[in-house]
Design a protein around this motif. Structure first.
Motif, PDB file in Angstrom:
ATOM      1  N   GLY A 106      20.534  27.515  28.318  1.00 23.31           N
ATOM      2  CA  GLY A 106      19.772  27.117  27.723  1.00 23.31           C
ATOM      3  C   GLY A 106      18.145  27.912  27.507  1.00 23.31           C
ATOM      4  N   TYR A 107      17.433  27.368  27.339  1.00 21.28           N
ATOM      5  CA  TYR A 107      15.801  27.820  28.166  1.00 21.28           C
ATOM      6  C   TYR A 107      15.015  26.675  28.797  1.00 21.28           C
ATOM      7  N   SER A 108      14.332  27.686  29.520  1.00 18.08           N
ATOM      8  CA  SER A 108      13.277  27.471  30.723  1.00 18.08           C
ATOM      9  C   SER A 108      12.008  28.021  30.451  1.00 18.08           C
ATOM     10  N   TYR A 109      10.995  27.485  30.542  1.00 17.07           N
ATOM     11  CA  TYR A 109       9.548  27.794  30.484  1.00 17.07           C
ATOM     12  C   TYR A 109       9.758  28.845  31.466  1.00 17.07           C
ATOM     13  N   SER A 110       8.959  30.328  31.174  1.00 19.17           N
ATOM     14  CA  SER A 110       8.955  31.708  31.434  1.00 19.17           C
ATOM     15  C   SER A 110       8.350  31.514  32.978  1.00 19.17           C
ATOM     16  N   ARG A 157      17.359  25.664  40.264  1.00 21.52           N
ATOM     17  CA  ARG A 157      16.824  25.407  41.374  1.00 21.52           C
ATOM     18  C   ARG A 157      16.400  26.246  41.917  1.00 21.52           C
ATOM     19  N   ARG A 158      15.488  26.443  43.087  1.00 27.19           N
ATOM     20  CA  ARG A 158      14.956  27.077  43.595  1.00 27.19           C
ATOM     21  C   ARG A 158      16.073  28.440  44.033  1.00 27.19           C
ATOM     22  N   HIS A 159      16.152  29.448  43.696  1.00 28.90           N
ATOM     23  CA  HIS A 159      16.742  31.123  43.939  1.00 28.90           C
ATOM     24  C   HIS A 159      18.568  30.407  43.059  1.00 28.90           C
ATOM     25  N   SER A 183      15.780  35.154  39.109  1.00 25.86           N
ATOM     26  CA  SER A 183      16.093  33.236  39.383  1.00 25.86           C
ATOM     27  C   SER A 183      14.988  32.659  38.817  1.00 25.86           C
ATOM     28  N   PHE A 184      15.519  31.362  38.753  1.00 25.23           N
ATOM     29  CA  PHE A 184      14.395  30.172  39.100  1.00 25.23           C
ATOM     30  C   PHE A 184      13.294  30.322  40.839  1.00 25.23           C
ATOM     31  N   THR A 185      11.971  29.318  40.529  1.00 23.30           N
ATOM     32  CA  THR A 185      10.868  30.392  41.710  1.00 23.30           C
ATOM     33  C   THR A 185      10.477  28.297  42.038  1.00 23.30           C
ATOM     34  N   LEU A 227      12.185  37.648  37.219  1.00 26.35           N
ATOM     35  CA  LEU A 227      12.720  38.373  36.748  1.00 26.35           C
ATOM     36  C   LEU A 227      12.734  39.342  37.525  1.00 26.35           C
ATOM     37  N   ASP A 228      14.722  40.243  37.859  1.00 24.09           N
ATOM     38  CA  ASP A 228      14.162  40.777  39.303  1.00 24.09           C
ATOM     39  C   ASP A 228      13.834  42.911  38.727  1.00 24.09           C
TER      40      ASP A 228
END
Length: 108
Positions: A90-94, A56-58, A33-35, A99-100
């Motif tokens: 696509g790609y997002s900065y890690s 977006r967050r979560h 999930s995004f932080t 990670l779950d």
């Protein structure tokens, strides 16, 4: 009506530029999930790559693999992902993802 159709077609063309997610029995993806809010999902692991969407967050995502790209901090890794809330791929900065699962993310 033609203007609206052209916009929809142009938007579809932008979304389709991201690489296909490498789904296989050996790579089922890693849930995450995004932080943060407003995390850009880009067509490549570069700051100048086209924006495919915003995470977006979560938002729940599947991370398929990681690839070195433009470093934003000392970490050059970006995740190829699918956002299940928006459908963007696509790609997002890690560093903007949690990670779950404890399993490693494979290289792209």
């Amino acid at each position: 009506m033609i203007g609206r159709t052209a916009f929809v077609l142009a938007a579809a063309a932008v979304v389709s530029t991201a690489p296909a997610a490498p789904v296989s029995a050996s790579n089922p993806g890693v849930p995450a999930s995004f932080t943060q809010d407003e995390v850009r999902i880009r067509s490549g692991p570069r700051l100048g790559a086209a924006v495919q969407g915003l995470g977006r967050r979560h938002h729940r995502v599947t991370v398929w693999c990681e690839e070195a790209g433009d470093p934003v901090t000392d970490n050059p890794y970006w995740f190829l992902l699918t956002d299940h809330t928006t459908g963007a791929r696509g790609y997002s900065y890690s560093v903007y993802l949690a990670l779950d699962a404890a399993r490693p993310v494979p290289e792209c």
